[in-house]
Motif scaffolding. Structure first.
Motif, PDB file in Angstrom:
ATOM      1  N   MET A   1      36.653  59.407 -12.925  1.00  9.09           N
ATOM      2  CA  MET A   1      36.195  60.720 -13.006  1.00  9.09           C
ATOM      3  C   MET A   1      36.187  61.411 -11.845  1.00  9.09           C
ATOM      4  O   MET A   1      35.786  60.668 -10.926  1.00  9.09           O
ATOM      5  N   PRO A   2      36.724  62.665 -11.613  1.00  6.70           N
ATOM      6  CA  PRO A   2      37.197  63.080 -10.236  1.00  6.70           C
ATOM      7  C   PRO A   2      35.903  63.786  -9.729  1.00  6.70           C
ATOM      8  O   PRO A   2      35.755  65.061  -9.808  1.00  6.70           O
ATOM      9  N   ASP A   3      35.036  63.122  -9.251  1.00  8.08           N
ATOM     10  CA  ASP A   3      33.822  63.701  -8.679  1.00  8.08           C
ATOM     11  C   ASP A   3      34.110  64.591  -7.523  1.00  8.08           C
ATOM     12  O   ASP A   3      34.753  64.127  -6.444  1.00  8.08           O
ATOM     13  N   HIS A   4      33.335  65.649  -7.331  1.00  7.60           N
ATOM     14  CA  HIS A   4      33.340  66.512  -6.186  1.00  7.60           C
ATOM     15  C   HIS A   4      32.406  65.819  -5.099  1.00  7.60           C
ATOM     16  O   HIS A   4      31.612  64.988  -5.329  1.00  7.60           O
ATOM     17  N   ASP A   5      32.634  66.164  -3.891  1.00  4.93           N
ATOM     18  CA  ASP A   5      31.706  65.618  -2.868  1.00  4.93           C
ATOM     19  C   ASP A   5      30.112  66.440  -3.048  1.00  4.93           C
ATOM     20  O   ASP A   5      30.156  67.596  -3.779  1.00  4.93           O
ATOM     21  N   PRO A   6      29.062  65.530  -2.948  1.00  2.31           N
ATOM     22  CA  PRO A   6      27.785  66.267  -3.245  1.00  2.31           C
ATOM     23  C   PRO A   6      27.533  67.653  -2.898  1.00  2.31           C
ATOM     24  O   PRO A   6      27.033  68.323  -3.524  1.00  2.31           O
ATOM     25  N   GLU A   7      28.052  67.627  -1.485  1.00  2.09           N
ATOM     26  CA  GLU A   7      27.669  69.065  -0.733  1.00  2.09           C
ATOM     27  C   GLU A   7      28.481  70.143  -1.645  1.00  2.09           C
ATOM     28  O   GLU A   7      28.117  71.331  -1.583  1.00  2.09           O
ATOM     29  N   GLU A   8      29.853  69.640  -2.031  1.00  6.12           N
ATOM     30  CA  GLU A   8      30.269  70.740  -2.611  1.00  6.12           C
ATOM     31  C   GLU A   8      30.023  71.378  -4.081  1.00  6.12           C
ATOM     32  O   GLU A   8      29.916  72.275  -4.201  1.00  6.12           O
ATOM     33  N   LEU A   9      29.200  70.382  -4.796  1.00  4.54           N
ATOM     34  CA  LEU A   9      28.697  70.494  -5.994  1.00  4.54           C
ATOM     35  C   LEU A   9      27.377  71.435  -5.692  1.00  4.54           C
ATOM     36  O   LEU A   9      27.080  72.650  -6.518  1.00  4.54           O
ATOM     37  N   ASP A  10      26.669  71.043  -4.795  1.00  7.45           N
ATOM     38  CA  ASP A  10      25.369  71.796  -4.244  1.00  7.45           C
ATOM     39  C   ASP A  10      25.777  73.104  -3.929  1.00  7.45           C
ATOM     40  O   ASP A  10      25.288  74.124  -4.338  1.00  7.45           O
ATOM     41  N   SER A  11      26.841  73.329  -3.241  1.00  7.78           N
ATOM     42  CA  SER A  11      27.333  74.604  -2.879  1.00  7.78           C
ATOM     43  C   SER A  11      27.678  75.692  -3.932  1.00  7.78           C
ATOM     44  O   SER A  11      27.202  76.705  -3.952  1.00  7.78           O
ATOM     45  N   ASN A  48      28.272  67.623 -28.165  1.00  5.87           N
ATOM     46  CA  ASN A  48      29.660  67.858 -28.113  1.00  5.87           C
ATOM     47  C   ASN A  48      30.333  67.408 -26.902  1.00  5.87           C
ATOM     48  O   ASN A  48      30.145  66.079 -26.416  1.00  5.87           O
ATOM     49  N   ARG A  49      31.012  68.207 -25.769  1.00  9.69           N
ATOM     50  CA  ARG A  49      31.819  67.725 -24.833  1.00  9.69           C
ATOM     51  C   ARG A  49      30.988  67.080 -23.533  1.00  9.69           C
ATOM     52  O   ARG A  49      31.379  66.346 -22.958  1.00  9.69           O
ATOM     53  N   VAL A  50      29.756  67.578 -23.752  1.00 11.94           N
ATOM     54  CA  VAL A  50      28.938  67.044 -22.380  1.00 11.94           C
ATOM     55  C   VAL A  50      28.416  65.977 -22.925  1.00 11.94           C
ATOM     56  O   VAL A  50      28.264  64.816 -22.038  1.00 11.94           O
ATOM     57  N   ALA A  51      27.925  65.646 -23.911  1.00  9.47           N
ATOM     58  CA  ALA A  51      27.316  64.359 -24.700  1.00  9.47           C
ATOM     59  C   ALA A  51      28.227  63.374 -24.426  1.00  9.47           C
ATOM     60  O   ALA A  51      28.151  62.243 -24.228  1.00  9.47           O
ATOM     61  N   ASP A  52      29.636  63.809 -24.934  1.00 12.56           N
ATOM     62  CA  ASP A  52      30.892  62.720 -24.736  1.00 12.56           C
ATOM     63  C   ASP A  52      31.217  62.501 -23.514  1.00 12.56           C
ATOM     64  O   ASP A  52      31.572  61.108 -23.168  1.00 12.56           O
ATOM     65  N   ALA A  53      31.080  63.366 -22.465  1.00 11.37           N
ATOM     66  CA  ALA A  53      31.470  62.885 -21.071  1.00 11.37           C
ATOM     67  C   ALA A  53      30.293  62.032 -20.510  1.00 11.37           C
ATOM     68  O   ALA A  53      30.753  61.210 -19.823  1.00 11.37           O
ATOM     69  N   LEU A  54      29.206  62.320 -21.060  1.00  7.59           N
ATOM     70  CA  LEU A  54      28.006  61.436 -20.305  1.00  7.59           C
ATOM     71  C   LEU A  54      28.072  60.005 -20.860  1.00  7.59           C
ATOM     72  O   LEU A  54      27.718  58.827 -20.219  1.00  7.59           O
ATOM     73  N   ASP A  77      30.253  67.701 -12.582  1.00 10.66           N
ATOM     74  CA  ASP A  77      31.805  67.506 -12.468  1.00 10.66           C
ATOM     75  C   ASP A  77      32.415  67.342 -13.644  1.00 10.66           C
ATOM     76  O   ASP A  77      32.080  66.555 -14.590  1.00 10.66           O
ATOM     77  N   HIS A  78      33.748  68.126 -13.817  1.00 10.18           N
ATOM     78  CA  HIS A  78      34.427  68.029 -15.116  1.00 10.18           C
ATOM     79  C   HIS A  78      34.856  66.589 -15.174  1.00 10.18           C
ATOM     80  O   HIS A  78      35.296  66.008 -14.019  1.00 10.18           O
ATOM     81  N   PRO A  79      34.921  65.700 -16.089  1.00  7.57           N
ATOM     82  CA  PRO A  79      35.420  64.345 -16.348  1.00  7.57           C
ATOM     83  C   PRO A  79      36.685  64.186 -16.038  1.00  7.57           C
ATOM     84  O   PRO A  79      37.440  63.039 -15.728  1.00  7.57           O
ATOM     85  N   ARG A  80      37.361  65.336 -16.055  1.00 11.02           N
ATOM     86  CA  ARG A  80      39.055  65.101 -15.953  1.00 11.02           C
ATOM     87  C   ARG A  80      39.674  65.737 -15.048  1.00 11.02           C
ATOM     88  O   ARG A  80      40.531  65.777 -14.234  1.00 11.02           O
ATOM     89  N   TYR A  81      39.158  67.077 -14.857  1.00 12.68           N
ATOM     90  CA  TYR A  81      39.611  67.999 -13.897  1.00 12.68           C
ATOM     91  C   TYR A  81      38.979  68.451 -12.882  1.00 12.68           C
ATOM     92  O   TYR A  81      37.877  68.825 -12.778  1.00 12.68           O
ATOM     93  N   GLU A  82      39.432  68.254 -11.493  1.00 11.26           N
ATOM     94  CA  GLU A  82      38.783  68.702 -10.477  1.00 11.26           C
ATOM     95  C   GLU A  82      38.553  70.001 -10.035  1.00 11.26           C
ATOM     96  O   GLU A  82      37.636  70.621  -9.249  1.00 11.26           O
ATOM     97  N   ASP A  83      39.241  71.226 -10.682  1.00 12.48           N
ATOM     98  CA  ASP A  83      38.882  72.504 -10.537  1.00 12.48           C
ATOM     99  C   ASP A  83      38.202  72.972 -11.526  1.00 12.48           C
ATOM    100  O   ASP A  83      38.173  74.316 -11.581  1.00 12.48           O
ATOM    101  N   GLU A  84      37.403  72.240 -12.187  1.00 14.67           N
ATOM    102  CA  GLU A  84      36.475  72.752 -13.341  1.00 14.67           C
ATOM    103  C   GLU A  84      34.922  71.896 -13.262  1.00 14.67           C
ATOM    104  O   GLU A  84      34.921  70.761 -12.533  1.00 14.67           O
TER     105      GLU A  84
END
Length: 249
Positions: A1-11, A48-54, A77-84
């Protein structure tokens, strides 16, 4: 899963709080144990998609956005795409499980990493469905609370003249009484069904009693105390079976 940096997600979440309609705050949460995420995300209102990702990806971080009127959004974070990112509604907390029955899940959506486009998508797509579902759940919860509460009782008393009187400080009960033939006497602060026409009086009691029963209010008829030992005739409101208290979506 392409997690962003926590600071990036928070910002990103911080900018969203400024762009979404209303007043919002945010809470960044970081998860060190995979097992914890199922408890912490139990209120995510999505099948749907969120439940599936979790279910399929370990969650390292998320953000909870909370509005001043109690709405909550779950951002991850999106489970597959870093820009989403993925965002979903969160179910109302401390709400009776039965209140969710028959209410469609306001499933989450994918949003771009551009905050303005993301805010527009949330406002146009997710929030209207969320608000409709939330309002329906709140209405259901209010009905369940009213029906499961112990029934109240309204006492109607015959006077020496044969009139039937009732007193209440509830506006909804007063409206029912006046709508079904009772007349308010401001001097006595009571509602009166005249005994001049006993057939009409009986009809007033029956129709008012039925309307009060819909509010889970029973009716008790009694004679005034000075006419001898009081006799009462209870007309109880329906007693529904208490529903299950575990929410299941």
């Amino acid at each position: 899963m392409p997690d962003h940096d926590p600071e990036e997600l928070d910002s990103f979440a911080a900018i969203l709080t400024q762009l979404l309609p209303g007043t919002w705050t945010r809470e960044l949460r970081q998860h060190t144990a995979h097992d914890d995420q199922f408890f912490l995300t139990a209120d995510v209102w999505d099948m749907n998609r969120v439940a599936d990702a979790l279910a399929q990806h370990p969650l390292k971080q998320d953000v909870i956005l909370t509005s001043d009127d109690g709405r909550r959004l779950f951002l991850m974070d999106h489970p597959r795409y870093e820009d989403e990112f993925v965002v979903a509604a969160m179910a109302p907390a401390d709400t009776h499980a039965e209140a969710f029955r028959g209410v469609p899940e306001p499933d989450g959506i994918t949003i771009p990493a551009d905050p303005e486009q993301a805010a527009d998508a949330i406002t146009a797509n997710l929030l209207p469905r969320y608000e409709a579902a939330r309002a329906q759940v709140q209405d259901n919860a209010l009905r369940i609370t009213r029906l499961s509460a112990p029934p109240a009782a309204l006492v109607m008393t015959w006077t020496e003249s044969g009139d039937l009187t009732a007193s209440t400080d509830r506006a909804d009960v007063a409206d029912i009484l006046t709508a079904h033939g009772f007349v308010y006497d401001p001097g006595q602060q009571t509602y009166i069904a005249s005994g001049d026409d006993t057939a009409h009086q009986a009809q007033c009691v029956r129709t008012a009693g039925a309307a009060l029963g819909a509010l889970n209010i029973g009716v008790t008829l009694r004679h005034a105390p000075h006419r001898g030992t009081p006799t009462t005739t209870p007309l109880p409101a329906p007693r529904p079976t208490a529903p299950n208290t575990v929410r299941s979506r």
